[in-house]
Design an enzyme around this catalytic site. Structure first.
Site, PDB file in Angstrom:
ATOM      1  N   TYR A  63      -6.191-124.024 -53.698  1.00 20.85           N
ATOM      2  CA  TYR A  63      -5.242-122.991 -54.115  1.00 20.85           C
ATOM      3  C   TYR A  63      -5.444-121.726 -53.273  1.00 20.85           C
ATOM      4  CZ  TYR A  63      -3.108-119.364 -56.996  1.00 20.85           C
ATOM      5  OH  TYR A  63      -2.367-118.297 -57.430  1.00 20.85           O
ATOM      6  N   ASP A  78      -0.089-113.607 -64.843  1.00 21.75           N
ATOM      7  CA  ASP A  78      -0.602-112.943 -63.648  1.00 21.75           C
ATOM      8  C   ASP A  78       0.028-111.569 -63.491  1.00 21.75           C
ATOM      9  OD1 ASP A  78      -1.523-112.177 -61.162  1.00 21.75           O
ATOM     10  OD2 ASP A  78      -0.942-114.021 -60.143  1.00 21.75           O
TER      11      ASP A  78
END
Length: 127
Positions: A13, A37
């Protein structure tokens, strides 16, 4: 869930964020994944909304990323990792220090991702 698989997926990632490879990032997520996020922001639900989030954020930024410590893996199919994102924030080069916590489904895809960061975790970089 294989701890080594989680470790590799989480490290991958960060590599994909560093490369700006949004399609690669999206391939790591389950179709019904949920991201927060940063933590405290409204959840982003489903792969289409997650795709918009990355394309409108990372896709418009010249960002690089790197792990700043080891990936930690729990026995319940989840892990956490510290990493740094270098980017331009409000016209200034900055480094953002983040801890991501991810839970994985039985197929090794990200089911949830929570990114822990805030403005206190941002520092100005010399130009």
């Amino acid at each position: 869930m294989d701890a080594q698989l989680i470790r590799r997926r989480m490290a991958r990632y960060v590599e994909l964020v560093d490369a700006g490879d949004i399609d690669g990032i999206l391939s790591l997520y389950a179709d019904d994944a949920v991201i927060e996020d940063p933590v405290g922001a409204p959840p982003i639900v489903g792969i289409e909304a997650i795709a918009r989030f990355y394309r409108e954020g990372l896709g418009r930024a010249e960002a690089s990323a790197q792990l700043t410590g080891p990936v930690r893996v729990a026995s319940n199919g989840s892990g956490a990792m510290p990493f740094r994102v270098d980017l331009v924030w409000n016209g200034e080069p900055c480094s953002l220090h983040v801890i991501d916590v991810m839970e994985f489904d039985g197929n090794g895809r990200i089911r949830t991702m929570k990114a822990y960061w805030g403005e206190l975790n941002m520092e100005r970089r010399p130009e």
